[in-house]
Every structure is written in structure tokens, then in C-alpha cells.
Design a protein around this motif. Sequence first.
Motif, PDB file in Angstrom:
ATOM      1  N   ASP A  86      11.730   7.060   7.801  1.00 22.34           N
ATOM      2  CA  ASP A  86      11.760   7.582   5.879  1.00 22.34           C
ATOM      3  C   ASP A  86      13.109   6.876   5.792  1.00 22.34           C
ATOM      4  OD1 ASP A  86      13.510   8.681   4.545  1.00 22.34           O
ATOM      5  OD2 ASP A  86      14.403  10.197   6.265  1.00 22.34           O
ATOM      6  N   THR A  87      12.070   5.766   4.991  1.00 23.11           N
ATOM      7  CA  THR A  87      13.000   4.926   5.057  1.00 23.11           C
ATOM      8  C   THR A  87      12.653   4.358   3.307  1.00 23.11           C
ATOM      9  OG1 THR A  87      13.244   2.008   5.172  1.00 23.11           O
ATOM     10  CG2 THR A  87      11.281   3.048   4.588  1.00 23.11           C
ATOM     11  N   THR A  88      13.633   3.328   2.326  1.00 27.84           N
ATOM     12  CA  THR A  88      13.164   2.790   0.915  1.00 27.84           C
ATOM     13  C   THR A  88      13.567   1.679   1.482  1.00 27.84           C
ATOM     14  OG1 THR A  88      15.949   2.368   1.314  1.00 27.84           O
ATOM     15  CG2 THR A  88      15.329   4.861   0.559  1.00 27.84           C
ATOM     16  N   LYS A  89      12.953   0.850   2.184  1.00 24.15           N
ATOM     17  CA  LYS A  89      12.655  -0.674   2.153  1.00 24.15           C
ATOM     18  C   LYS A  89      11.702  -1.140   2.727  1.00 24.15           C
ATOM     19  CE  LYS A  89      17.711  -0.448   4.062  1.00 24.15           C
ATOM     20  NZ  LYS A  89      17.873   0.676   4.385  1.00 24.15           N
ATOM     21  N   LEU A 110       9.918   5.318  -4.660  1.00 26.32           N
ATOM     22  CA  LEU A 110       9.793   3.839  -4.613  1.00 26.32           C
ATOM     23  C   LEU A 110      10.751   3.296  -5.841  1.00 26.32           C
ATOM     24  CD1 LEU A 110       6.118   4.086  -4.865  1.00 26.32           C
ATOM     25  CD2 LEU A 110       6.933   3.427  -3.215  1.00 26.32           C
ATOM     26  N   ARG A 111      11.992   3.421  -5.988  1.00 30.76           N
ATOM     27  CA  ARG A 111      13.161   3.014  -7.101  1.00 30.76           C
ATOM     28  C   ARG A 111      13.749   2.235  -6.655  1.00 30.76           C
ATOM     29  NH1 ARG A 111      16.162   7.089  -9.643  1.00 30.76           N
ATOM     30  NH2 ARG A 111      15.428   8.656  -7.290  1.00 30.76           N
ATOM     31  N   GLY A 112      13.312   1.871  -4.972  1.00 34.03           N
ATOM     32  CA  GLY A 112      14.575   1.285  -4.506  1.00 34.03           C
ATOM     33  C   GLY A 112      14.102  -0.107  -4.297  1.00 34.03           C
ATOM     34  N   ASP A 113      13.198  -0.358  -4.163  1.00 34.30           N
ATOM     35  CA  ASP A 113      12.714  -1.379  -3.662  1.00 34.30           C
ATOM     36  C   ASP A 113      11.097  -1.967  -4.456  1.00 34.30           C
ATOM     37  OD1 ASP A 113      11.649  -3.887  -2.705  1.00 34.30           O
ATOM     38  OD2 ASP A 113      12.751  -3.562  -0.179  1.00 34.30           O
ATOM     39  N   PRO A 114      11.224  -2.939  -5.146  1.00 33.79           N
ATOM     40  CA  PRO A 114      10.193  -3.504  -6.301  1.00 33.79           C
ATOM     41  C   PRO A 114       8.793  -3.751  -5.232  1.00 33.79           C
ATOM     42  CG  PRO A 114      11.867  -4.539  -6.569  1.00 33.79           C
ATOM     43  CD  PRO A 114      13.009  -3.690  -5.130  1.00 33.79           C
ATOM     44  N   ASP A 122      -1.247  -1.614  -0.534  1.00 35.61           N
ATOM     45  CA  ASP A 122      -2.121  -2.699   0.413  1.00 35.61           C
ATOM     46  C   ASP A 122      -2.986  -2.353   1.433  1.00 35.61           C
ATOM     47  OD1 ASP A 122      -1.853  -4.407  -2.244  1.00 35.61           O
ATOM     48  OD2 ASP A 122      -0.234  -5.229  -0.528  1.00 35.61           O
ATOM     49  N   ARG A 123      -1.598  -1.388   2.245  1.00 34.57           N
ATOM     50  CA  ARG A 123      -1.735  -0.735   4.086  1.00 34.57           C
ATOM     51  C   ARG A 123      -2.436   0.365   3.900  1.00 34.57           C
ATOM     52  NH1 ARG A 123       1.436  -3.064   7.855  1.00 34.57           N
ATOM     53  NH2 ARG A 123       2.576  -4.903   7.391  1.00 34.57           N
ATOM     54  N   GLY A 124      -2.794   1.039   2.764  1.00 29.80           N
ATOM     55  CA  GLY A 124      -3.364   1.984   2.036  1.00 29.80           C
ATOM     56  C   GLY A 124      -2.704   3.516   2.708  1.00 29.80           C
ATOM     57  N   ALA A 125      -1.523   3.484   3.248  1.00 31.59           N
ATOM     58  CA  ALA A 125      -0.423   4.306   3.573  1.00 31.59           C
ATOM     59  C   ALA A 125      -0.053   5.454   2.659  1.00 31.59           C
ATOM     60  CB  ALA A 125       0.986   3.893   3.918  1.00 31.59           C
ATOM     61  N   ASP A 126       0.113   6.761   3.247  1.00 27.60           N
ATOM     62  CA  ASP A 126       0.440   7.638   2.588  1.00 27.60           C
ATOM     63  C   ASP A 126       2.094   7.641   2.584  1.00 27.60           C
ATOM     64  OD1 ASP A 126      -2.234   9.085   3.024  1.00 27.60           O
ATOM     65  OD2 ASP A 126      -0.752   9.961   4.950  1.00 27.60           O
ATOM     66  N   CYS A 127       2.436   8.599   1.494  1.00 23.45           N
ATOM     67  CA  CYS A 127       3.842   8.418   1.307  1.00 23.45           C
ATOM     68  C   CYS A 127       4.519   9.432   0.456  1.00 23.45           C
ATOM     69  CB  CYS A 127       3.683   7.530  -0.269  1.00 23.45           C
ATOM     70  SG  CYS A 127       2.875   7.183  -1.145  1.00 23.45           S
ATOM     71  N   CYS A 128       5.682   9.874   0.811  1.00 21.23           N
ATOM     72  CA  CYS A 128       6.303  11.314  -0.193  1.00 21.23           C
ATOM     73  C   CYS A 128       7.206  10.401  -1.441  1.00 21.23           C
ATOM     74  CB  CYS A 128       6.608  12.056   0.825  1.00 21.23           C
ATOM     75  SG  CYS A 128       7.512  13.457   0.336  1.00 21.23           S
ATOM     76  N   LEU A 129       7.064  10.966  -2.592  1.00 21.67           N
ATOM     77  CA  LEU A 129       7.472  10.904  -3.616  1.00 21.67           C
ATOM     78  C   LEU A 129       8.988  11.400  -3.568  1.00 21.67           C
ATOM     79  CD1 LEU A 129       4.639   9.172  -5.893  1.00 21.67           C
ATOM     80  CD2 LEU A 129       6.591   8.192  -4.316  1.00 21.67           C
ATOM     81  N   MET A 130      10.415  11.359  -3.631  1.00 19.56           N
ATOM     82  CA  MET A 130      11.304  11.917  -3.722  1.00 19.56           C
ATOM     83  C   MET A 130      12.101  12.215  -4.685  1.00 19.56           C
ATOM     84  SD  MET A 130      14.070  13.373  -0.987  1.00 19.56           S
ATOM     85  CE  MET A 130      15.394  12.615  -1.901  1.00 19.56           C
ATOM     86  N   HIS A 131      12.569  13.417  -5.144  1.00 23.18           N
ATOM     87  CA  HIS A 131      13.914  13.499  -6.408  1.00 23.18           C
ATOM     88  C   HIS A 131      14.965  13.492  -6.117  1.00 23.18           C
ATOM     89  CE1 HIS A 131      16.655  15.083  -9.717  1.00 23.18           C
ATOM     90  NE2 HIS A 131      15.875  14.138 -10.373  1.00 23.18           N
ATOM     91  N   ALA A 163       3.291   5.414  -9.269  1.00 24.16           N
ATOM     92  CA  ALA A 163       2.932   5.240  -7.812  1.00 24.16           C
ATOM     93  C   ALA A 163       1.171   4.504  -7.874  1.00 24.16           C
ATOM     94  CB  ALA A 163       2.895   5.592  -7.218  1.00 24.16           C
ATOM     95  N   VAL A 164       0.751   5.317  -8.745  1.00 20.92           N
ATOM     96  CA  VAL A 164      -1.369   4.705  -9.009  1.00 20.92           C
ATOM     97  C   VAL A 164      -1.550   3.493  -9.876  1.00 20.92           C
ATOM     98  CG1 VAL A 164      -3.199   5.809 -10.086  1.00 20.92           C
ATOM     99  CG2 VAL A 164      -1.517   7.295  -9.761  1.00 20.92           C
ATOM    100  N   GLY A 165       0.035   3.440 -10.639  1.00 18.33           N
ATOM    101  CA  GLY A 165      -0.817   2.410 -11.322  1.00 18.33           C
ATOM    102  C   GLY A 165      -0.216   0.884 -10.424  1.00 18.33           C
ATOM    103  N   GLU A 166       0.116   0.605  -9.215  1.00 18.05           N
ATOM    104  CA  GLU A 166       0.173   0.096  -8.776  1.00 18.05           C
ATOM    105  C   GLU A 166      -0.660   0.061  -7.149  1.00 18.05           C
ATOM    106  OE1 GLU A 166       3.357  -2.374  -7.603  1.00 18.05           O
ATOM    107  OE2 GLU A 166       3.819  -1.807 -10.205  1.00 18.05           O
ATOM    108  N   GLY A 167      -1.294   0.629  -7.632  1.00 15.10           N
ATOM    109  CA  GLY A 167      -2.644   0.925  -6.509  1.00 15.10           C
ATOM    110  C   GLY A 167      -2.944   1.680  -5.525  1.00 15.10           C
TER     111      GLY A 167
END
Length: 269
Positions: A86-89, A110-114, A122-131, A163-167
Motif C-alpha cells: 500500500d504505497t504511492t511511491k 498512479l498520480r502521486g509518482d510519475p 514492467d514488473r507485471g504487477a497487479d494494481c488497485c486504482l483508488m479515487h 494505466a493501460v496507456g502506460e502498459g
Amino acid sequence: MSDVVLMGIVNVTPDSFSDGGRWLDPEAAIAHGLELVAEGAGILDVGGESTRPGAAPVAADEEARRVVPVIAGLVAAGTHAQLSVDTTKATVAAAALDAGATYVNDVTALRGDPALAGLVADRGADCCLMHMQGEPRTMQREPRYDDVVDDVRAFLEARVAFAVGEGIAEARISVDPGIGFGKTLAHNLELLARLDALVALGFPVVVGTSRKSFLGAITGREDPAARVPATIAANVLAYTRGARVFRVHDVAPARDALLVAAATLRPHG
């Protein structure tokens, strides 16, 4: 209950609203995580920076120092649960992924850290995008929306597209309406009541209502630990609206309640 995933919360922080400091010691956090898995957690969400309203930021090196030993310890213990950070960095996420995490839960979507989106891709990780409206220090200062559900849906749709645009593969993305993150009591209830509008986006919806203050406002329970029954009610209602991932402190009672809800709603005969 194969369609439901319980995400157990492992806060490695001194200042989380519900259990701050309780699991700050890595060995205690690892033991707690293993207990949550035994109770039914399919994901363990390990966080080293509190996102409660008014929370102070934590430097990346300190955050990594908190979470990495816990993730590494859970891997060493042979847990079968998926490990989330659970991180933004991006630097913290990279260290956590190196230690064995495979999921990044980012409250900034994915707004906190470019660099974070590219890392997840790149890592093929799962992610959760929160409002979240605003950021933790300011998010509860008079949050306003035209229509909270429409606004949150549009935000999540845009962040998924980014996110999809970033791969990042669509199959690796979940979305979270961010209950309690820049929302009033009325906003939270409206999101829960109309959650199916977010489910319609086509991504797994994560709901995090566990022990939150809006439940205390409804029930009069000031102690977060006394809000477990209210949390269960919110989760069951969210399940009936299509949510399938539930981020909770109290895994065992949430599991039992959702088992009953799933069995009741499943076609019979």
C-alpha cells in the motif's frame, strides 16, 4: 465464495486510525498477517504510511524500512496469500516487489509518482486504482461533487485509460471508489448504494469501509474496533451491488458474513 477476495490490512505504522503502532514491529506484523491468512485473507495489504485524514507524509526510505522486512518475512513463512504494498511511491513499490509483493495498492491512482505506472507495467504487477479528492492532509475539508458516483466513475475510467496507456494489462487492474477519502457521510452512502455503476466499468471493485469514521457517525461507536458489525453490514451491501474485493481489518467475521451473502444470492435448485 470463489468470486470474493478478502484483503487483510497489515498496517506497519505508528499512526493509523484504527491500530496505529500495534504491528510496527516486523515480527508482530508478520504474525498478524499469517493470522489473517488463516482466517481467510487471499491478499495481505502491507502499508508503511498512514492515509488517515490529516496524516503526515513518511519519507520513502522510512516507509520501505517498515514494509520490506514484513513482506520478506511473509514470503519466508511460505504464505499462499498474494502480497500487496500500500504505497504511492515507486521506490517503495520497487523494494516491495523485489521482496516478493505482486500487487501495488495506490491511493492516488498512479498520480502521486510519475514512475509508478511504468514500474507496475514492467514488473507485471497487479494494481488497485483508488479515487481520492485532494490528499490525506486535506481530503476531508468540505469535499464537493456534482454527482459523487458519476464523478468517481469518470475519474476511475480516466485513470484506467492512463494505466493501460502506460502498459498495464487490463486484467491486472482493480478500482476502488475510495470510501472515506474526500467524501462526506452522504457521499459514502451514495457510493455504496450505487456501486453497480462502478462495477459496470468491468474491473474488480475493491471496497474499503473497515472501521471507518462514517460508520461511527451512523452507529455512534467512537472506538474504531467497535465498528466491526457496521463494517460487515457495509461489505454485505457492497457485495449485493457487485463488489468482490473487501479490504478489512477483521477477516474472519467478514468472511463468514460474505459466505452467507454469497450462498443466499447464488441460484438454488
